[in-house]
Design a protein around this motif. Structure first.
Motif, short mmCIF file in Angstrom:
data_model
loop_
_atom_site.label_atom_id
_atom_site.label_comp_id
_atom_site.label_asym_id
_atom_site.label_seq_id
_atom_site.Cartn_x
_atom_site.Cartn_y
_atom_site.Cartn_z
N THR A 55 -9.68 58.61 -148.41
CA THR A 55 -10.75 58.27 -147.81
C THR A 55 -10.92 56.74 -148.05
O THR A 55 -9.99 56.25 -148.22
CB THR A 55 -12.10 58.89 -148.73
OG1 THR A 55 -12.07 58.42 -149.98
CG2 THR A 55 -11.89 60.42 -148.91
N ASN A 56 -12.16 56.05 -147.86
CA ASN A 56 -12.06 54.70 -147.85
C ASN A 56 -12.29 54.19 -149.28
O ASN A 56 -12.48 53.00 -149.39
CB ASN A 56 -13.41 54.14 -146.91
CG ASN A 56 -14.64 54.77 -147.54
OD1 ASN A 56 -14.80 55.62 -147.99
ND2 ASN A 56 -15.64 53.92 -147.52
N LYS A 57 -12.35 54.99 -150.26
CA LYS A 57 -12.44 54.79 -151.56
C LYS A 57 -11.43 55.19 -152.51
O LYS A 57 -11.10 54.72 -153.66
CB LYS A 57 -13.80 55.20 -152.16
CG LYS A 57 -14.96 54.45 -151.45
CD LYS A 57 -16.47 54.90 -152.10
CE LYS A 57 -17.42 54.44 -151.37
NZ LYS A 57 -17.77 52.76 -151.43
N ARG A 58 -10.71 56.13 -152.04
CA ARG A 58 -9.49 56.88 -152.94
C ARG A 58 -8.83 57.68 -152.36
O ARG A 58 -8.71 58.18 -151.17
CB ARG A 58 -10.57 57.88 -154.23
CG ARG A 58 -11.36 58.77 -153.57
CD ARG A 58 -12.23 59.36 -154.46
NE ARG A 58 -13.07 60.47 -153.89
CZ ARG A 58 -13.74 61.50 -154.40
NH1 ARG A 58 -13.46 61.99 -155.62
NH2 ARG A 58 -14.80 62.38 -153.84
N VAL B 39 -2.79 54.14 -145.48
CA VAL B 39 -3.28 53.56 -147.01
C VAL B 39 -3.36 52.35 -146.99
O VAL B 39 -4.32 51.70 -147.47
CB VAL B 39 -2.45 54.46 -148.00
CG1 VAL B 39 -2.80 54.01 -149.23
CG2 VAL B 39 -2.42 55.91 -147.60
N VAL B 40 -2.40 51.52 -146.63
CA VAL B 40 -2.43 50.23 -146.70
C VAL B 40 -3.37 49.56 -145.93
O VAL B 40 -4.04 48.51 -146.36
CB VAL B 40 -0.81 49.28 -146.31
CG1 VAL B 40 -1.01 47.88 -146.05
CG2 VAL B 40 0.00 50.07 -147.47
N GLU B 41 -3.66 49.88 -144.69
CA GLU B 41 -4.79 49.42 -143.92
C GLU B 41 -6.22 49.79 -144.58
O GLU B 41 -6.90 48.81 -144.68
CB GLU B 41 -4.75 49.90 -142.51
CG GLU B 41 -5.85 49.35 -141.67
CD GLU B 41 -5.71 50.18 -140.21
OE1 GLU B 41 -6.01 49.35 -139.12
OE2 GLU B 41 -5.37 51.30 -140.12
N TYR C 213 -6.26 46.97 -147.64
CA TYR C 213 -6.48 45.46 -147.07
C TYR C 213 -7.29 45.17 -145.86
O TYR C 213 -7.70 44.10 -145.67
CB TYR C 213 -5.15 45.05 -146.98
CG TYR C 213 -4.13 45.20 -148.24
CD1 TYR C 213 -4.53 44.36 -149.48
CD2 TYR C 213 -3.14 45.99 -148.35
CE1 TYR C 213 -3.76 44.47 -150.64
CE2 TYR C 213 -2.30 46.30 -149.73
CZ TYR C 213 -2.72 45.48 -150.77
OH TYR C 213 -2.03 45.63 -151.77
N GLU C 214 -7.30 46.16 -145.08
CA GLU C 214 -8.20 45.78 -143.93
C GLU C 214 -9.26 46.91 -143.59
O GLU C 214 -9.34 47.59 -142.60
CB GLU C 214 -7.28 45.67 -142.65
CG GLU C 214 -6.29 44.62 -142.56
CD GLU C 214 -6.96 43.26 -142.62
OE1 GLU C 214 -8.07 43.19 -142.10
OE2 GLU C 214 -6.15 42.16 -143.00
N PRO C 215 -10.27 47.25 -144.43
CA PRO C 215 -11.03 48.28 -144.27
C PRO C 215 -12.15 47.85 -142.94
O PRO C 215 -12.58 48.72 -142.47
CB PRO C 215 -11.93 48.41 -145.45
CG PRO C 215 -11.78 47.00 -146.45
CD PRO C 215 -10.31 46.57 -145.86
#
Length: 287
Positions: free
Chosen positions: A188-191, A257-259, A262-264
């Motif tokens: 997800t965008n948090k975990r 995952v990296v995106e 660092y780039e949400p």
């Protein structure tokens, strides 16, 4: 009569530099250019410009020479696909990852809270079932041969025991396959999360903000079959998730995952464009 004095080397070098700098640069006339008349980039209109120069004797020369102009090259939209500029002035490059899933499955949705954004879920690679499947196949051949041999010897009790053992092995294989189906890696965008278990359920998670280092490892077989082991390092000592084995498409998953870490904002912008494009296509289909 005395010998003449040799010329000063410095004056001779200066004279040669002046002569070289004042020599006119040779230029091709349009009719001398091999591409003239055949190259479509030449324009039909010829203009002239005044050129000032001097010959080696110092006489000033003025002459007109044609100026050859070229038409701009014809570049298609496909050639510019990787160099498009968005509204922020950034270059829009082709995506190297697959589109994100729209909605989580019912198995995963129960573990997500309303304010977090679902990014994807993955089952482990089928190599995770290699050992159980090999054991099931081996047990089928061995126990099948043994039961046939015991039946030919008219040992009914042992034959029944062998068949029961075979059924137990097949039940264990079916259990492992079912457990593999309900084992999910979630982003997800948090975990990041890992959910597994059938009767007993285990849920592990790590916030993306606490991930200090992440890598994935691949053996030669893993590279050939396209799976890998992810290793996550966090700032805390106790880690619910550290090593996650047999994840499919590790490079794809690593980029996601990296995106997200660092780039949400880029992810949100891309999702907005994808949703707008999907709605447009649905409207066109409905029309």
């Amino acid at each position: 009569m005395g010998n003449p004095e040799p010329p000063d080397p410095d004056e001779e070098s200066a004279r040669r530099r002046r002569q070289r700098d004042t020599e006119p640069i040779p230029r091709l006339q349009p009719e001398q250019d091999p591409g003239y008349g055949t190259d479509p980039s030449y324009s039909d209109e010829t203009s002239y410009r005044t050129v000032y120069g001097a010959d080696p004797g110092g006489t000033r020369q003025v002459h007109e020479e044609p100026v050859i102009t070229y038409a701009p090259p014809d570049i298609s939209a496909d050639e510019l696909a990787g160099l498009q500029i968005d509204s922020s002035g950034n270059i829009v490059r082709p995506r190297r990852v697959l589109p994100l899933e729209d909605e989580p499955t019912a198995l995963v949705a129960r573990y997500l809270f309303p304010t977090e954004r679902f990014r994807g879920e993955w089952k482990r690679h089928w190599i995770h079932l290699a050992i159980p499947l090999l054991i099931g196949v081996f047990a089928t051949f061995v126990l099948g041969y043994l039961s046939g041999y015991l039946a030919s010897q008219e040992v009914a009790g042992l034959t029944t025991a062998v068949v029961l053992i075979w059924l137990v092995v097949l039940g264990w294989v079916a259990w492992r396959i079912t457990d593999w189906y309900f084992d999910r890696f979630i982003l997800t965008n948090k975990r990041v999360m890992v959910v597994n278990g059938i009767v007993t359920r285990k849920v592990g998670m790590m916030p993306l903000q606490r991930v200090t280092d992440m890598k994935y490892e691949q053996s030669p077989l893993a590279r050939f079959l396209n799976y890998g082991t992810f290793v996550l390092e966090s700032a805390g000592q106790d880690q619910a998730l550290r090593e996650i084995k047999h994840l499919p498409n590790p490079n794809e998953l690593y980029l996601r995952v990296v995106e997200e870490m660092y780039e949400p904002h880029a992810v949100e912008a891309r999702l907005g464009k994808e949703q707008a494009q999907q709605k447009k296509e649905e409207q066109e289909d409905g029309a």
